[in-house]
Scaffold this active site. Structure first.
Site, short mmCIF file in Angstrom:
data_model
loop_
_atom_site.label_atom_id
_atom_site.label_comp_id
_atom_site.label_asym_id
_atom_site.label_seq_id
_atom_site.Cartn_x
_atom_site.Cartn_y
_atom_site.Cartn_z
N GLU A 134 0.83 -1.21 0.00
CA GLU A 134 0.00 0.00 0.00
C GLU A 134 0.87 1.26 0.00
OE1 GLU A 134 -1.15 2.40 2.64
OE2 GLU A 134 -0.87 1.34 4.53
N HIS B 141 -1.02 4.56 8.51
CA HIS B 141 -0.32 4.05 7.34
C HIS B 141 1.20 4.24 7.46
CE1 HIS B 141 -3.99 3.38 5.01
NE2 HIS B 141 -4.43 4.50 5.58
#
Lengths: 557, 557
Positions: free
Chosen positions: B195, B370
């Site tokens: 990601e 993240h």
């Protein structure tokens, strides 16, 4: 002396609890001075609106008292409303040379240049308006030739900072008049109005000069064309782009109408120094070696029709971004523009360009034009006001600015956080905020000024979300029976070819509704229309969870 | 072996060049595994659209090959499309306990709980699907129970990271399986999909634990009620809010449907530990001393209908923010939401609250879920893939992620930056990207799935900007002369009472247009309508600079 005749009144007609459309008023007895007349762009809730300006009805009602419009600097949020003001009122405009130059571009577009009265001032000017005397001081900001305004009134001194930062190593010698500010403060300031844009930001805003160094470095490293985008009005930065192009032996191309406009004005008035032969047309780009050209363009905020956005979509007639070109975004996105800017960056990477982007402190390609907390404290310390009115900001910024004022010694109860229209009246050195004047937004849509109201906007909102359905029925005048229709026309609701069954059901429902009303002998049109609207609306919501606007049209023949 | 029978194919049906609606496919020979099925919210250009999901037609066409939907974690951009997928295809869902719990809430709302097949997995699971074997590893993120997925195929190993960060001091012992990741990398990874959300962000994302410390400190300092807003799904943070409330002896109130839903599921499944009697109803707030209550609410992104926004407008039935209450925004605005969040802060200050807001690193009340650049490099280093496909990000993020991969030793030509639908095929350890499958957006508006197309959206845009004008004329069938009308009905264009003259001019223009066509013996409806449209549109644009939709309705009797 506590009467209206000798009252000093201060208020805002725009600029408070918002960013944009700045307009402030200082009134002593029968003399009114207006400071700035800006515009702002609508947010997405104001569908179809092009521009917002302050409601100026207070000024129209008191036009015989207005002595002048004083403009602090040439940004849109301080000058964008001027053409609309001049259409209603004839008043003289006082501003510095560059500010007036930019105002004149605007007046020309509106065909108002011939009629208006304009006076060039500078920081040494002293002007008497009735019982008020105005003097000025230089500030610096992201455009040259900015002024703070000092109002000497019988009641005391009022200072309006305009937009400012304290850039102590400015470009083009645009130093702030710190000594003059100190002197004003020393003599005593009754009221300070100071801008609050960066009141949430700790520290001291960086100098414009560091941007110049970074631009020059990026120009040196670039092996092919360099595109650089910034606010056209940031003449300091434009000068630094010119300087970087000179040092790296590149010709300079300007793209975008406002870039060409501002550069032309700034150059004519001597605020920009560009060597002969340095500026070339876009058509020259392909004739020059790629490492000998730089392109300065508009669109740093991601505006879809501006040069950079079109370049990023390879949709600009006279110039093209190719692989290994360098693109510098010399700006920070204004809140609300982040996504548009990000998508341009995506497209630029797809073209294979080297993209220098991100927030100012990361890339060093942008610094703010507004004072951060330590500079706001410096201004408050220099001015030592008795009363303080934070202006030019949304509520949380005004709130933070109040905390800063209190931290440097202003009495908390002497800070007035006001709304547009709230008047601070001062008599015998005592301030009170009890009364209001009318303030508001005037919406401009196309050529219409103020003709779009809440009903029109509410309709646009409904139309934008769920579209509409027009239902046409012809009834016989004599018997009230249906001669033709119902016919349905849908726009923005569903694509009819996909929804034939739904439309058939709607038609059946309309027939049933009409017939049941006929049986009850109700045939007044309004009742008929309202019943159709309600029945169809309910049915469609149950079936689709959408609420299109229903417009029944009944023709009697 | 270079044939379709033994080809490993990897592609995305959503999640690339966008943030949201993640859906990836790993196919070996005749076995398809789908990873995630998310939704995303529309931007403002998609007027009236509620939700976007991936176009799943590839899956419908190949449904006999699909073995499973594997879901990496329970965020909307990974599970929001599942109900719509299940309405078209019956396939088993594999996910961890919490993820399945959140999916089940969703399936219940759509009435699909009874029909679906669901399998609970954990990071130790090993599952055989035809010629593929799947195993998993734990990652951490802003929601518990996240998985990375490992596909063991005859062609080699494929790793999909899911969303992750490396929080080495996580809350609730949700440690990342670093040793397992190292082992997977050691054995050899053919393709890594990782990601890219924070690929533009330098450094290492801070640990969730520091947020807990700051929340506790703010709770201790607060002298009256504390309101705290965060993503409901951030169960770690909710736990830290619970812990802070325990330590400062406050009862806890939950406001907002999604907060109640998620807390209920997480508590039932053992992911949240809340002491008996700690949760109280909103109606208790006023019975408790102000310093003995904390309120955890939704709306950290400024959503106008969520609890915090309504509280800030004093428009929430069961709770009220008063002067000297503390409000903590434990979140960062997602791009596009900045203005809404800022306006809430304005309102909170107006209520006299102490507001702790601003970006995460300033207040310490939020950290990203993240991986930043150093963590992305750590994942790439652990996995040592031959081929790398950056996923889950807009183009500039994928581009930056490629740079990171190259910096830790991945061959640049082995990095595939793809679009949704671009297929990477691997045969005999050689990857190629030449073919595409169909991918796209399905727009959901109310109950309609995919029935709003470009024409409907284009109409909504025109209607939203300039409204519409319906013009009704009745003509006699025999002679073609006007019997009644023209009558104009305007919605969202101008407020008719202000524009009577304009409407009279339009009516005259319509009559002239019809008469001139009659004289020329042209009376086909389409020509008539088109001529009216053009004439009126031109006239209105010249007069108003607006382009409303013109809808002529001609009735022949």
């Amino acid at each position: 002396m506590s009467n209206a005749e000798s009252t000093l009144s201060i208020f805002s007609l725009g600029g408070i609890n918002e960013i944009g459309k700045n307009m402030y008023v200082v009134q002593y007895s029968n003399d009114i001075i207006v400071i700035d007349c800006g515009s702002k762009f609508p947010d997405e809730s104001l569908l179809g609106i092009d521009l917002i300006i302050p409601d100026m009805s207070y000024l129209q009602e008191n036009k015989q008292k207005i002595r002048a419009l004083v403009v602090t600097h040439g940004h849109e949020d301080h000058i964008g409303g001027i053409p609309y003001l001049l259409k209603k009122l004839n008043l003289p405009i006082y501003a510095t040379r560059l500010t007036l130059g930019l105002i004149e571009v605007k007046l020309k577009e509106h065909g108002l240049l011939g009629e208006s009265q304009r006076v060039i001032i500078d920081s040494d000017s002293n002007i008497n308006f009735g019982m008020m005397q105005l003097s000025f001081f230089k500030t610096n900001h992201s455009i040259p030739d900015c002024l703070g305004v000092v109002f000497h009134t019988p009641e005391g001194t009022v200072v309006h900072t305009g937009d400012f930062k304290f850039d102590l190593t400015p470009v083009n010698d645009q130093y702030p008049d710190i000594h003059k500010m100190a002197e004003i403060g020393q003599k005593g300031v009754l009221v300070l109005l100071s801008e609050s844009t960066n009141a949430e930001r700790p520290g001291f805003t960086a100098s414009e000069r560091i941007v110049g160094q970074n631009i020059e470095e990026a120009f040196s490293k670039a092996t092919r064309k360099v595109f650089i985008s910034t606010f056209a009005s940031n003449v300091h930065r434009v000068q630094q782009v010119v300087d970087a192009a000179i040092k790296t032996n590149r010709k300079l191309v300007l793209l975008g109408r406002s870039m060409v406009n501002v550069v032309t004005v700034a150059q004519e008035l001597g605020y920009l120094s560009i060597p002969e032969g340095m500026l070339v047309e876009a058509s020259e780009i392909n004739r020059l070696p790629a490492d000998r050209v730089a392109i300065l363009c508009t669109g740093s905020q991601g505006e879809p029709m501006a040069a950079l956005s079109r370049l990023s979509r390879s949709n600009y007639r006279s110039a093209e971004i190719l692989a290994d070109d360098t693109v510098i975004m010399a700006s920070s996105p204004i809140p609300g523009n982040e996504r548009n800017v990000a998508h341009i960056v995506d497209n630029l990477f797809l073209l294979g360009a080297h993209v220098i982007y991100g927030s100012g402190n990361v890339t060093g390609m942008h610094v703010s034009g507004h004072a951060s907390q330590e500079e706001l404290k410096l201004m408050l310390t220099l001015m030592k006001p008795k009363y303080f009115i934070p202006i030019h900001g949304e509520y949380r910024m005004l709130h933070q600015h109040r905390q800063l004022a209190v931290s440097v010694g202003v009495q908390k109860e002497n800070v007035y956080i006001i709304n547009n229209g709230d008047v601070v009246d001062i008599n015998d050195s005592v301030a009170r905020q009890t009364r209001k004047v009318h303030a508001g937004n005037i919406l401009i849509d196309g050529l219409g000024i103020g003709d779009v109201g809440n009903i029109v906007l509410r309709d646009r909102k409904q139309l934008s979300e769920d579209g509409m359905l027009v239902i046409v029925i012809t009834l016989s005048k004599s018997e009230g029976i249906i001669i033709s229709g119902p016919d349905t026309i849908s726009r923005g609701f569903v694509y009819v070819r996909d929804s034939e069954d739904l439309m058939k059901d709607v038609n059946r429902l309309v027939v049933t509704t009409i017939n049941s009303l006929q049986e009850a002998n109700v045939n007044r049109w309004n009742v008929l229309k309202q019943s159709i609207k309600e029945a169809v609306s309910q049915y469609l919501y149950a079936k689709t969870k959408r609420r299109p606007m229903i417009l029944p049209i009944i023709i009697e023949v």
